[in-house]
Design a protein around this motif. Sequence first.
Motif, PDB file in Angstrom:
ATOM      1  N   ALA A   1     -27.484 -62.667  28.671  1.00  0.00           N
ATOM      2  CA  ALA A   1     -27.665 -61.258  28.342  1.00  0.00           C
ATOM      3  C   ALA A   1     -27.408 -60.345  29.535  1.00  0.00           C
ATOM      4  O   ALA A   1     -27.418 -60.765  30.690  1.00  0.00           O
ATOM      5  N   THR A   2     -27.185 -59.076  29.221  1.00  0.00           N
ATOM      6  CA  THR A   2     -27.106 -58.021  30.226  1.00  0.00           C
ATOM      7  C   THR A   2     -28.413 -57.250  30.202  1.00  0.00           C
ATOM      8  O   THR A   2     -28.896 -56.846  29.139  1.00  0.00           O
ATOM      9  N   LEU A   3     -28.988 -57.051  31.376  1.00  0.00           N
ATOM     10  CA  LEU A   3     -30.270 -56.364  31.514  1.00  0.00           C
ATOM     11  C   LEU A   3     -30.052 -54.977  32.103  1.00  0.00           C
ATOM     12  O   LEU A   3     -29.434 -54.830  33.158  1.00  0.00           O
ATOM     13  N   ILE A   4     -30.571 -53.957  31.415  1.00  0.00           N
ATOM     14  CA  ILE A   4     -30.605 -52.597  31.951  1.00  0.00           C
ATOM     15  C   ILE A   4     -32.021 -52.327  32.439  1.00  0.00           C
ATOM     16  O   ILE A   4     -32.986 -52.402  31.672  1.00  0.00           O
ATOM     17  N   LEU A   5     -32.149 -52.045  33.716  1.00  0.00           N
ATOM     18  CA  LEU A   5     -33.431 -51.731  34.333  1.00  0.00           C
ATOM     19  C   LEU A   5     -33.533 -50.219  34.516  1.00  0.00           C
ATOM     20  O   LEU A   5     -32.679 -49.614  35.178  1.00  0.00           O
ATOM     21  N   VAL A   6     -34.539 -49.615  33.939  1.00  0.00           N
ATOM     22  CA  VAL A   6     -34.780 -48.178  34.077  1.00  0.00           C
ATOM     23  C   VAL A   6     -36.072 -47.980  34.854  1.00  0.00           C
ATOM     24  O   VAL A   6     -37.123 -48.509  34.460  1.00  0.00           O
ATOM     25  N   ARG A   7     -35.984 -47.258  35.950  1.00  0.00           N
ATOM     26  CA  ARG A   7     -37.227 -46.880  36.619  1.00  0.00           C
ATOM     27  C   ARG A   7     -37.832 -45.716  35.836  1.00  0.00           C
ATOM     28  O   ARG A   7     -37.109 -44.858  35.310  1.00  0.00           O
ATOM     29  N   HIS A   8     -39.150 -45.670  35.740  1.00  0.00           N
ATOM     30  CA  HIS A   8     -39.808 -44.571  35.036  1.00  0.00           C
ATOM     31  C   HIS A   8     -39.407 -43.229  35.632  1.00  0.00           C
ATOM     32  O   HIS A   8     -39.002 -43.130  36.789  1.00  0.00           O
ATOM     33  N   GLY A   9     -39.527 -42.171  34.841  1.00  0.00           N
ATOM     34  CA  GLY A   9     -39.245 -40.828  35.333  1.00  0.00           C
ATOM     35  C   GLY A   9     -40.233 -40.397  36.404  1.00  0.00           C
ATOM     36  O   GLY A   9     -41.262 -41.045  36.628  1.00  0.00           O
ATOM     37  N   ARG A  10     -39.918 -39.286  37.040  1.00  0.00           N
ATOM     38  CA  ARG A  10     -40.767 -38.807  38.128  1.00  0.00           C
ATOM     39  C   ARG A  10     -42.179 -38.543  37.614  1.00  0.00           C
ATOM     40  O   ARG A  10     -42.375 -37.935  36.564  1.00  0.00           O
ATOM     41  N   SER A  11     -43.151 -39.021  38.371  1.00  0.00           N
ATOM     42  CA  SER A  11     -44.546 -38.942  37.926  1.00  0.00           C
ATOM     43  C   SER A  11     -45.350 -37.966  38.771  1.00  0.00           C
ATOM     44  O   SER A  11     -44.908 -37.504  39.829  1.00  0.00           O
TER      45      SER A  11
ATOM     46  N   SER B   1     -33.557 -43.755  37.124  1.00  0.00           N
ATOM     47  CA  SER B   1     -32.225 -44.296  37.391  1.00  0.00           C
ATOM     48  C   SER B   1     -32.009 -45.565  36.585  1.00  0.00           C
ATOM     49  O   SER B   1     -32.958 -46.230  36.161  1.00  0.00           O
ATOM     50  N   VAL B   2     -30.730 -45.874  36.367  1.00  0.00           N
ATOM     51  CA  VAL B   2     -30.338 -47.043  35.586  1.00  0.00           C
ATOM     52  C   VAL B   2     -29.684 -48.068  36.502  1.00  0.00           C
ATOM     53  O   VAL B   2     -28.747 -47.744  37.238  1.00  0.00           O
ATOM     54  N   THR B   3     -30.181 -49.276  36.464  1.00  0.00           N
ATOM     55  CA  THR B   3     -29.612 -50.409  37.189  1.00  0.00           C
ATOM     56  C   THR B   3     -29.269 -51.470  36.150  1.00  0.00           C
ATOM     57  O   THR B   3     -30.060 -51.703  35.228  1.00  0.00           O
TER      58      THR B   3
END
Length: 247
Positions: A2-12, A183-185
């Motif tokens: 599989a391909t994994l998309i890692l999203v960091r949460h938005g600014r908190s 951001s998207v990794t």
Amino acid sequence: MATLILVRHGRSTANTAGLLAGWTPGVALDERGTEQAAELPSRLAAVPLAAAVSSPLQRCRETLAPLLAARPELALHTDDRIGECHYGDWSNRKLSELSDEPLMKIVQQHPSAAAFPGGESMRAMQARAVDAVREWNARIEEEHGSDAVFLMCSHGDIIKSLVADALGMHLDLFQRIHVDPCSVTAVRYTPTRPFLLRLGDTGDFGSLAPRPARAPEADAAAADTQTFESATEDGGNAVVGGGAGAA
């Protein structure tokens, strides 16, 4: 695989207050973080997603809320193993104060030896996150096929540690990696090796432009909020927890 998309949460709210949130309850997205989350569905519109996996923490669940609303068919799962590092006694403290702690030098230069008092080691943090990705990769491939794409919403240090693993980097080098809020990794896993396809992509390159000179009082404020700019200019130190991103 599989391909994994890692999203960091938005600014908190912790990011903008310059706090190391960790697992502190009640840390939500701030106004900018809410805007970033609202943009996520359009940014990922062309990507078919087999599943979404989230850290259990509020800021990650809030980040995924607009995406889930736009894709009601998308299954959501939570996994504690991609939750933030357990910073223990460091949690909810000012990053500007923590910079004077002797342990900070270890966190910056030898993170594989760093263990937070009352919390966990950075080595353990990476191990649990990598285990989670390996298990989810196998599950997604079994259920949806080897070309499937799935998403995980997590935290700065978790994502950096997963990128280091994908690149075959020692954990001691992971502070060289930076990922902004929302951001998207992307990492594509294969039977023989992972491929890093995107790293910290926000679609906004304005933060790369030179910054105008600031007054001393502005420099003091930046030290508290720990922006990416202040992190890279302050002796080359990385922002523990990930930082607030561009203003």
